[in-house]
Design a protein around this motif. Sequence first.
Motif, PDB file in Angstrom:
ATOM      1  N   PHE A 192       0.845  -1.204   0.000  1.00 27.94           N
ATOM      2  CA  PHE A 192       0.000   0.000   0.000  1.00 27.94           C
ATOM      3  C   PHE A 192       0.881   1.256   0.000  1.00 27.94           C
ATOM      4  CE2 PHE A 192      -2.145   3.423   2.318  1.00 27.94           C
ATOM      5  CZ  PHE A 192      -3.326   3.534   1.600  1.00 27.94           C
ATOM      6  N   ILE A 193       1.902   1.248   0.863  1.00 26.87           N
ATOM      7  CA  ILE A 193       2.820   2.398   0.954  1.00 26.87           C
ATOM      8  C   ILE A 193       3.578   2.573  -0.366  1.00 26.87           C
ATOM      9  CG2 ILE A 193       4.873   3.318   2.135  1.00 26.87           C
ATOM     10  CD1 ILE A 193       2.323   3.387   3.851  1.00 26.87           C
ATOM     11  N   LYS A 194       3.964   1.451  -0.969  1.00 23.91           N
ATOM     12  CA  LYS A 194       4.680   1.502  -2.252  1.00 23.91           C
ATOM     13  C   LYS A 194       3.787   2.146  -3.319  1.00 23.91           C
ATOM     14  CE  LYS A 194       7.217  -1.573  -5.425  1.00 23.91           C
ATOM     15  NZ  LYS A 194       6.428  -1.634  -6.652  1.00 23.91           N
ATOM     16  N   LYS A 195       2.524   1.713  -3.369  1.00 20.84           N
ATOM     17  CA  LYS A 195       1.581   2.248  -4.355  1.00 20.84           C
ATOM     18  C   LYS A 195       1.375   3.749  -4.132  1.00 20.84           C
ATOM     19  CE  LYS A 195      -3.214   1.575  -5.910  1.00 20.84           C
ATOM     20  NZ  LYS A 195      -3.895   2.701  -5.260  1.00 20.84           N
ATOM     21  N   LYS A 196       1.200   4.161  -2.882  1.00 18.03           N
ATOM     22  CA  LYS A 196       0.968   5.571  -2.580  1.00 18.03           C
ATOM     23  C   LYS A 196       2.213   6.409  -2.910  1.00 18.03           C
ATOM     24  CE  LYS A 196      -3.245   5.710  -1.371  1.00 18.03           C
ATOM     25  NZ  LYS A 196      -4.182   6.468  -2.217  1.00 18.03           N
ATOM     26  N   SER A 197       3.390   5.853  -2.663  1.00 18.36           N
ATOM     27  CA  SER A 197       4.639   6.571  -2.974  1.00 18.36           C
ATOM     28  C   SER A 197       4.786   6.740  -4.482  1.00 18.36           C
ATOM     29  CB  SER A 197       5.850   5.816  -2.415  1.00 18.36           C
ATOM     30  OG  SER A 197       5.755   5.696  -1.010  1.00 18.36           O
ATOM     31  N   GLU A 198       4.430   5.701  -5.227  1.00 15.68           N
ATOM     32  CA  GLU A 198       4.529   5.766  -6.692  1.00 15.68           C
ATOM     33  C   GLU A 198       3.559   6.792  -7.280  1.00 15.68           C
ATOM     34  OE1 GLU A 198       6.018   1.164  -7.547  1.00 15.68           O
ATOM     35  OE2 GLU A 198       3.898   1.677  -7.802  1.00 15.68           O
ATOM     36  N   GLU A 199       2.399   6.943  -6.633  1.00 13.84           N
ATOM     37  CA  GLU A 199       1.388   7.880  -7.142  1.00 13.84           C
ATOM     38  C   GLU A 199       1.827   9.344  -7.046  1.00 13.84           C
ATOM     39  OE1 GLU A 199      -2.190   6.955  -5.027  1.00 13.84           O
ATOM     40  OE2 GLU A 199      -2.529   5.089  -6.146  1.00 13.84           O
ATOM     41  N   VAL A 200       2.852   9.602  -6.235  1.00 16.08           N
ATOM     42  CA  VAL A 200       3.369  10.969  -6.102  1.00 16.08           C
ATOM     43  C   VAL A 200       4.018  11.418  -7.418  1.00 16.08           C
ATOM     44  CG1 VAL A 200       5.143  12.359  -4.918  1.00 16.08           C
ATOM     45  CG2 VAL A 200       3.654  10.838  -3.604  1.00 16.08           C
ATOM     46  N   PHE A 201       4.505  10.467  -8.190  1.00 16.18           N
ATOM     47  CA  PHE A 201       5.235  10.761  -9.424  1.00 16.18           C
ATOM     48  C   PHE A 201       4.437  10.341 -10.658  1.00 16.18           C
ATOM     49  CE2 PHE A 201       8.234   9.633  -6.036  1.00 16.18           C
ATOM     50  CZ  PHE A 201       8.937  10.823  -5.923  1.00 16.18           C
ATOM     51  N   TYR A 202       4.714  10.984 -11.765  1.00 17.28           N
ATOM     52  CA  TYR A 202       4.130  10.558 -13.041  1.00 17.28           C
ATOM     53  C   TYR A 202       4.724   9.210 -13.443  1.00 17.28           C
ATOM     54  CZ  TYR A 202       2.988  10.462 -18.013  1.00 17.28           C
ATOM     55  OH  TYR A 202       2.528  10.080 -19.249  1.00 17.28           O
ATOM     56  N   ASP A 203       6.041   9.101 -13.283  1.00 16.40           N
ATOM     57  CA  ASP A 203       6.743   7.850 -13.588  1.00 16.40           C
ATOM     58  C   ASP A 203       6.961   7.102 -12.271  1.00 16.40           C
ATOM     59  OD1 ASP A 203       8.394   5.779 -14.230  1.00 16.40           O
ATOM     60  OD2 ASP A 203      10.000   7.003 -15.086  1.00 16.40           O
ATOM     61  N   PRO A 204       6.228   6.003 -12.035  1.00 17.20           N
ATOM     62  CA  PRO A 204       6.333   5.309 -10.741  1.00 17.20           C
ATOM     63  C   PRO A 204       7.742   4.836 -10.411  1.00 17.20           C
ATOM     64  CG  PRO A 204       5.105   3.986 -12.356  1.00 17.20           C
ATOM     65  CD  PRO A 204       5.292   5.341 -12.949  1.00 17.20           C
ATOM     66  N   LYS A 205       8.590   4.700 -11.431  1.00 13.67           N
ATOM     67  CA  LYS A 205       9.962   4.212 -11.177  1.00 13.67           C
ATOM     68  C   LYS A 205      10.795   5.218 -10.370  1.00 13.67           C
ATOM     69  CE  LYS A 205      11.084   2.959 -15.508  1.00 13.67           C
ATOM     70  NZ  LYS A 205       9.815   2.956 -16.262  1.00 13.67           N
TER      71      LYS A 205
END
Length: 254
Positions: A136-149
């Motif tokens: 869940f934390i990984k998904k939320k962190s990725e959503e901060v950026f346009y490029d999830p990487k």
Amino acid sequence: MVHELKKEGKFAYIEVGEGTPMIVLHGLMGGLSNFKGVTDYFSERGYKVLIPELPIYTMSLLKTNVKSYALFLEAFIEYKNFDEVILLGNSLGGHIGLLHTKLFPDKVKALVITGSSGLYESAMGDGYPKRGDYEFIKKKSEEVFYDPKVATKEIVDEVYATVNDRNKLIKTLAIAKSAIRHNMAKDLPHMHTPTCIIWGKNDTVTPPNVAEEFNQLLPDAELFWIDKCGHAPMMEHPNDFNRILHSWLEKRNL
């Protein structure tokens, strides 16, 4: 280039370069390394770039609010004996920069905000924070950026550690509530400091309409967009961010 963290009294900060002081303000979950591109670029172009560690988790719960951080910033500026500074803030850091500029307008030569709170922000969503749920934390962190990487394992691990530390979690929620309470819509029309607004077109935390509202309310502001970019343009597109900011500073003789 890895920058050394100086520790002097109650202040811990990075300082690189010589020239006009540019103080960089990190966000709630943002590390000092998020601004490596800015630091490297501007420290070689006539600016003394400083990134203080904000006392996000070290102040008492009563003082865990935006105003306390703005006063901490003023204490840092006084400690460094600067007459005038350029402030650059991302997310919560932008909000701190805005409030500091309102309280101490004579100290701020120019303000740069990117993905700033102060008008509106979507927190981590209704489910935030699910302690212990790494995915869940990984998904939320990725959503901060346009490029999830861009949300590297190191970034996700840091956020995960924060929300699983009870003391940090309580203060994170206190800061988020303080940022929402401390809406600056009525203050902005009275703030005449030159302001550069650099925003990701795909920011979901502080959406594009927030940037447009900042631009409308601030009397001396210019708004610049970065395409295919989320909440942290200086991380996701450092070259574009630096080019836009440098051009704006030169145009304003700053």
